[in-house]
Design an enzyme around this catalytic site. Structure first.
Site, PDB file in Angstrom:
ATOM      1  N   GLU A 147       0.811  -1.214   0.000  1.00  0.00           N
ATOM      2  CA  GLU A 147       0.000   0.000   0.000  1.00  0.00           C
ATOM      3  C   GLU A 147       0.851   1.274   0.000  1.00  0.00           C
ATOM      4  O   GLU A 147       0.369   2.333  -0.415  1.00  0.00           O
ATOM      5  CB  GLU A 147      -0.982  -0.015   1.189  1.00  0.00           C
ATOM      6  N   GLY A 196     -12.520  -4.034   1.141  1.00  0.00           N
ATOM      7  CA  GLY A 196     -13.557  -4.921   0.647  1.00  0.00           C
ATOM      8  C   GLY A 196     -14.797  -4.082   0.365  1.00  0.00           C
ATOM      9  O   GLY A 196     -15.215  -3.278   1.196  1.00  0.00           O
ATOM     10  N   MET A 206      -9.609  -2.835   7.836  1.00  0.00           N
ATOM     11  CA  MET A 206      -9.144  -3.220   9.161  1.00  0.00           C
ATOM     12  C   MET A 206      -8.341  -2.145   9.902  1.00  0.00           C
ATOM     13  O   MET A 206      -7.759  -2.440  10.940  1.00  0.00           O
ATOM     14  CB  MET A 206      -8.296  -4.510   9.056  1.00  0.00           C
ATOM     15  N   GLU A 207      -8.316  -0.905   9.373  1.00  0.00           N
ATOM     16  CA  GLU A 207      -7.493   0.138  10.012  1.00  0.00           C
ATOM     17  C   GLU A 207      -8.125   1.522  10.085  1.00  0.00           C
ATOM     18  O   GLU A 207      -7.792   2.293  11.012  1.00  0.00           O
ATOM     19  CB  GLU A 207      -6.139   0.277   9.293  1.00  0.00           C
ATOM     20  N   ASP A 220     -11.735  -6.511  -3.377  1.00  0.00           N
ATOM     21  CA  ASP A 220     -12.591  -7.713  -3.288  1.00  0.00           C
ATOM     22  C   ASP A 220     -13.945  -7.255  -2.765  1.00  0.00           C
ATOM     23  O   ASP A 220     -14.111  -6.088  -2.408  1.00  0.00           O
ATOM     24  CB  ASP A 220     -11.974  -8.742  -2.329  1.00  0.00           C
TER      25      ASP A 220
END
Ligand code: 3QA
Length: 230
Positions: free
Chosen positions: A12, A78, A172-173, A196
């Site tokens: 990233e 996602g 997730m962050e 995704d």
């Protein structure tokens, strides 16, 4: 002005480091931080490692130790909203922690006393992203991002996140970085490109598209930096 640019995974921030040319590496609290001067602005770039705890540590370090005054996050997510396809960009208007659960005591999902279900992003940075998008002829969708310590690959989990937070994308962050920046009064911007759609084949889609989507996000964030440098 000193700006933090963070991601969670090496892929990233790799496209960002590539653009910097030369940078200085500093080790701090078990992580590497890359400092560079870019078009007259000071940048501190790092990937935190995956999840809310590591991203909290990195965001805090960038602000408290390195003195960053704004924070831009670049990465992948996602997709939940069916309008978001692989490679599409989403900027978070507000973020929540979808796995923060004291509902046993009658509180809503994502809420703890003293906190709030959602943390709102900086409006000026969102405005700037709209201008950049226009300039590039790109579409950047605005929406709610839900954050939790799990790679979601299940329709039921996804539907629950929609039910509680009406989220458009998940990762997730972002939610933890938002909490840190909000508490420290640092304007922040969370940008993600879809890798995704958090369903049963999410891990395969992720493996295939994470790198290309990470580049799409990183390139846009660097255009934001160009504008902030002006
Ligand atoms: C998870 C990465 C983490 O930093 C969050 C990617 C994209 N799709 C997601 C999904 N659920 C939750 N988050 C995401 N990022 C990838 S772990 C794989 C690690 O491989 C956003 C994200 N469906 C490392 C090699 O083993």
């Amino acid at each position: 002005m000193k700006i933090a640019i963070m991601g969670a995974m090496p892929e990233e921030i790799a496209p960002i480091l590539e653009k910097l040319g030369t940078y200085r590496t500093t080790e701090y609290a078990g992580n590497s931080y890359y400092e560079a001067s870019y078009n007259g602005v000071d940048l501190v770039v790092a990937y935190s490692k995956i999840g809310k705890v590591f991203s909290t540590l990195t965001a805090t370090t960038m602000i408290q130790h390195f003195g960053c005054e704004k924070l831009l996050f670049s990465g992948v997510a996602g997709g939940i909203n069916p309008t978001l396809k692989i490679g599409d960009l989403i900027v978070a208007t507000k973020l929540s922690q979808h796995d923060l659960d004291i509902t046993a005591f009658g509180h809503p999902m994502g809420f703890v006393p003293g906190g709030s279900v959602f943390v709102e992003s900086d409006k000026t940075l969102i405005e700037l992203s709209k201008e950049v998008a226009k300039e590039l002829g790109k579409t950047v969708q605005e929406g709610v991002i839900a954050t939790g310590d799990q790679f979601v690959h299940d329709e039921t989990v996804k539907n629950n996140i929609v039910k509680h937070f009406n989220a458009d994308a998940l990762e997730m962050e972002g939610g933890s970085v938002a909490v840190v920046c909000n508490a420290m009064d640092i304007p922040f911007f969370i940008l993600r490109a879809i890798s995704d759609t958090a369903d049963t084949d999410a891990s395969f889609s992720f493996d295939e598209f994470m790198e290309s989507s990470a580049i799409i996000s990183a390139e846009f964030v660097m255009k934001m930096v160009d504008r902030l440098a002006k």
